[in-house]
Motif scaffolding. Structure first.
Motif, PDB file in Angstrom:
ATOM      1  N   CYS A  55       0.855  -1.194   0.000  1.00 40.41           N
ATOM      2  CA  CYS A  55       0.000   0.000   0.000  1.00 40.41           C
ATOM      3  C   CYS A  55       0.889   1.242   0.000  1.00 40.41           C
ATOM      4  O   CYS A  55       1.156   1.829   1.060  1.00 40.41           O
ATOM      5  CB  CYS A  55      -0.913   0.014   1.222  1.00 40.41           C
ATOM      6  SG  CYS A  55      -2.107  -1.342   1.255  1.00 40.41           S
ATOM      7  N   PRO A  56       1.369   1.654  -1.170  1.00 37.55           N
ATOM      8  CA  PRO A  56       2.231   2.837  -1.212  1.00 37.55           C
ATOM      9  C   PRO A  56       1.437   4.095  -0.873  1.00 37.55           C
ATOM     10  O   PRO A  56       0.251   4.199  -1.184  1.00 37.55           O
ATOM     11  CB  PRO A  56       2.722   2.878  -2.666  1.00 37.55           C
ATOM     12  CG  PRO A  56       1.707   2.102  -3.432  1.00 37.55           C
ATOM     13  CD  PRO A  56       1.154   1.079  -2.487  1.00 37.55           C
ATOM     14  N   SER A  57       2.079   5.020  -0.198  1.00 36.57           N
ATOM     15  CA  SER A  57       1.402   6.272   0.147  1.00 36.57           C
ATOM     16  C   SER A  57       1.740   7.331  -0.901  1.00 36.57           C
ATOM     17  O   SER A  57       2.750   7.243  -1.595  1.00 36.57           O
ATOM     18  CB  SER A  57       1.824   6.745   1.533  1.00 36.57           C
ATOM     19  OG  SER A  57       3.202   6.999   1.558  1.00 36.57           O
ATOM     20  N   PHE A  58       0.874   8.318  -1.031  1.00 40.36           N
ATOM     21  CA  PHE A  58       1.103   9.428  -1.949  1.00 40.36           C
ATOM     22  C   PHE A  58       0.324  10.637  -1.447  1.00 40.36           C
ATOM     23  O   PHE A  58      -0.645  10.512  -0.692  1.00 40.36           O
ATOM     24  CB  PHE A  58       0.674   9.064  -3.376  1.00 40.36           C
ATOM     25  CG  PHE A  58      -0.768   8.624  -3.496  1.00 40.36           C
ATOM     26  CD1 PHE A  58      -1.774   9.542  -3.753  1.00 40.36           C
ATOM     27  CD2 PHE A  58      -1.104   7.284  -3.349  1.00 40.36           C
ATOM     28  CE1 PHE A  58      -3.093   9.130  -3.852  1.00 40.36           C
ATOM     29  CE2 PHE A  58      -2.426   6.867  -3.452  1.00 40.36           C
ATOM     30  CZ  PHE A  58      -3.419   7.794  -3.704  1.00 40.36           C
ATOM     31  N   ASN A  59       0.767  11.803  -1.841  1.00 36.04           N
ATOM     32  CA  ASN A  59       0.079  13.037  -1.460  1.00 36.04           C
ATOM     33  C   ASN A  59      -1.159  13.225  -2.327  1.00 36.04           C
ATOM     34  O   ASN A  59      -1.159  12.900  -3.515  1.00 36.04           O
ATOM     35  CB  ASN A  59       1.000  14.249  -1.626  1.00 36.04           C
ATOM     36  CG  ASN A  59       2.158  14.215  -0.655  1.00 36.04           C
ATOM     37  OD1 ASN A  59       2.029  13.720   0.459  1.00 36.04           O
ATOM     38  ND2 ASN A  59       3.300  14.711  -1.084  1.00 36.04           N
ATOM     39  N   CYS A  60      -2.227  13.744  -1.741  1.00 43.21           N
ATOM     40  CA  CYS A  60      -3.442  14.013  -2.493  1.00 43.21           C
ATOM     41  C   CYS A  60      -4.155  15.211  -1.862  1.00 43.21           C
ATOM     42  O   CYS A  60      -3.821  15.645  -0.761  1.00 43.21           O
ATOM     43  CB  CYS A  60      -4.355  12.798  -2.513  1.00 43.21           C
ATOM     44  SG  CYS A  60      -4.847  12.232  -0.880  1.00 43.21           S
ATOM     45  N   LEU A  61      -5.116  15.730  -2.605  1.00 41.03           N
ATOM     46  CA  LEU A  61      -5.876  16.880  -2.113  1.00 41.03           C
ATOM     47  C   LEU A  61      -6.772  16.466  -0.959  1.00 41.03           C
ATOM     48  O   LEU A  61      -7.389  15.403  -0.992  1.00 41.03           O
ATOM     49  CB  LEU A  61      -6.752  17.448  -3.227  1.00 41.03           C
ATOM     50  CG  LEU A  61      -6.057  18.116  -4.394  1.00 41.03           C
ATOM     51  CD1 LEU A  61      -7.082  18.466  -5.482  1.00 41.03           C
ATOM     52  CD2 LEU A  61      -5.354  19.385  -3.931  1.00 41.03           C
ATOM     53  N   GLY A  62      -6.882  17.338   0.032  1.00 40.34           N
ATOM     54  CA  GLY A  62      -7.871  17.170   1.081  1.00 40.34           C
ATOM     55  C   GLY A  62      -8.960  18.205   0.862  1.00 40.34           C
ATOM     56  O   GLY A  62      -8.716  19.271   0.292  1.00 40.34           O
ATOM     57  N   TRP A  63     -10.170  17.915   1.283  1.00 44.44           N
ATOM     58  CA  TRP A  63     -11.276  18.838   1.017  1.00 44.44           C
ATOM     59  C   TRP A  63     -12.411  18.571   1.987  1.00 44.44           C
ATOM     60  O   TRP A  63     -12.762  17.417   2.243  1.00 44.44           O
ATOM     61  CB  TRP A  63     -11.742  18.653  -0.424  1.00 44.44           C
ATOM     62  CG  TRP A  63     -12.874  19.529  -0.835  1.00 44.44           C
ATOM     63  CD1 TRP A  63     -12.815  20.833  -1.232  1.00 44.44           C
ATOM     64  CD2 TRP A  63     -14.250  19.164  -0.901  1.00 44.44           C
ATOM     65  NE1 TRP A  63     -14.055  21.288  -1.558  1.00 44.44           N
ATOM     66  CE2 TRP A  63     -14.965  20.287  -1.359  1.00 44.44           C
ATOM     67  CE3 TRP A  63     -14.950  17.992  -0.625  1.00 44.44           C
ATOM     68  CZ2 TRP A  63     -16.335  20.285  -1.546  1.00 44.44           C
ATOM     69  CZ3 TRP A  63     -16.321  17.988  -0.801  1.00 44.44           C
ATOM     70  CH2 TRP A  63     -17.000  19.115  -1.266  1.00 44.44           C
ATOM     71  N   ASP A  64     -12.957  19.620   2.570  1.00 44.46           N
ATOM     72  CA  ASP A  64     -14.120  19.503   3.442  1.00 44.46           C
ATOM     73  C   ASP A  64     -15.220  20.398   2.905  1.00 44.46           C
ATOM     74  O   ASP A  64     -14.991  21.590   2.642  1.00 44.46           O
ATOM     75  CB  ASP A  64     -13.781  19.945   4.870  1.00 44.46           C
ATOM     76  CG  ASP A  64     -12.845  18.976   5.559  1.00 44.46           C
ATOM     77  OD1 ASP A  64     -13.106  17.769   5.489  1.00 44.46           O
ATOM     78  OD2 ASP A  64     -11.852  19.433   6.157  1.00 44.46           O
ATOM     79  N   ALA A  65     -16.411  19.844   2.743  1.00 43.37           N
ATOM     80  CA  ALA A  65     -17.550  20.628   2.254  1.00 43.37           C
ATOM     81  C   ALA A  65     -18.131  21.461   3.380  1.00 43.37           C
ATOM     82  O   ALA A  65     -18.252  21.011   4.511  1.00 43.37           O
ATOM     83  CB  ALA A  65     -18.620  19.700   1.693  1.00 43.37           C
ATOM     84  N   GLY A  66     -18.477  22.680   3.066  1.00 39.75           N
ATOM     85  CA  GLY A  66     -19.198  23.528   3.998  1.00 39.75           C
ATOM     86  C   GLY A  66     -20.641  23.645   3.549  1.00 39.75           C
ATOM     87  O   GLY A  66     -21.085  22.953   2.627  1.00 39.75           O
ATOM     88  N   GLU A  67     -21.378  24.535   4.187  1.00 39.56           N
ATOM     89  CA  GLU A  67     -22.761  24.787   3.809  1.00 39.56           C
ATOM     90  C   GLU A  67     -22.782  25.536   2.488  1.00 39.56           C
ATOM     91  O   GLU A  67     -21.943  26.396   2.222  1.00 39.56           O
ATOM     92  CB  GLU A  67     -23.442  25.624   4.895  1.00 39.56           C
ATOM     93  CG  GLU A  67     -24.876  25.970   4.574  1.00 39.56           C
ATOM     94  CD  GLU A  67     -25.488  26.933   5.587  1.00 39.56           C
ATOM     95  OE1 GLU A  67     -26.658  26.736   5.935  1.00 39.56           O
ATOM     96  OE2 GLU A  67     -24.799  27.892   5.989  1.00 39.56           O
TER      97      GLU A  67
END
Length: 199
Positions: A55-67
């Motif tokens: 299971c190689p790791s890699f950087n990716c976008l994080g995102w949280d939805a607001g109202e």
């Protein structure tokens, strides 16, 4: 004594895996805790079959939805922000398009663009997705880059072939899409279309 463990039917195994991934773990957007739980689960199932797993790791976008909501014509409509959407807050004129021809003809620069009908009937392929990116989707991306709307609201329905039972489905699920976007149920769109000067 050797204990004989009865073999589980393949269809029941598949149903159990589907239940775990969709119902118990739930949303599995890349980089989220749900995604990591799903990865761990699949790895444990494969290891349980005696296979080696990496299971190689890699950087990716994080995102949280607001109202998200849209106020127009005295009504307040709840919106579902598009995955990875940039934020938007403000007042703008509303314009609508239901086809690439209408999008090409409309003046939506610095306006809120309501996409509905045929142009919003299936999710757009991410602009840099090399495995599937039809010409029609690339044309829509080019027009949006050229027209520069302040935000895009898509009136979408159900698209079981690509978006499962998600209603409304996000038209844009793309970390490279730099126009704020959201969606609402297609059944809520007719009033907005009239406000935008559509039919």
């Amino acid at each position: 004594k050797r204990r004989v463990v009865p073999e589980v039917e393949p269809s029941k195994k598949a149903a159990a895996h589907l239940d775990m991934l969709s119902a118990r773990i739930g949303m599995r957007l890349v980089g989220t805790p749900g995604n990591r739980s799903a990865t761990d689960y699949v790895a444990s199932v494969i290891e349980g079959m005696g296979l080696a797993v990496e299971c190689p790791s890699f950087n990716c976008l994080g995102w949280d939805a607001g109202e998200a909501f849209l106020e127009a014509g005295g009504a307040r409509l709840e919106l579902k922000p598009g995955p990875y959407s940039l934020p938007f807050e403000g007042e703008r004129l509303l314009v609508a398009a239901s086809s690439t021809e209408e999008l090409e003809a409309c003046d939506c620069s610095d306006r809120i663009l309501l996409l509905h009908g045929a142009i919003a009937s299936e999710p757009m392929a991410p602009r840099n997705y090399v495995f599937y990116n039809p010409e029609e989707h690339r044309t829509i991306h080019r027009l949006l880059d050229l027209k520069k709307p302040a935000a895009v609201v898509a009136a979408t329905g159900v698209c079981p072939t690509t978006a499962g039972a998600e209603y409304p489905f996000p038209l844009f699920d793309d970390g490279d899409f730099d126009i704020p976007s959201a969606c609402l149920k297609d059944e809520e769109a007719p009033g907005l279309i009239r406000l935008a000067g559509g039919k």
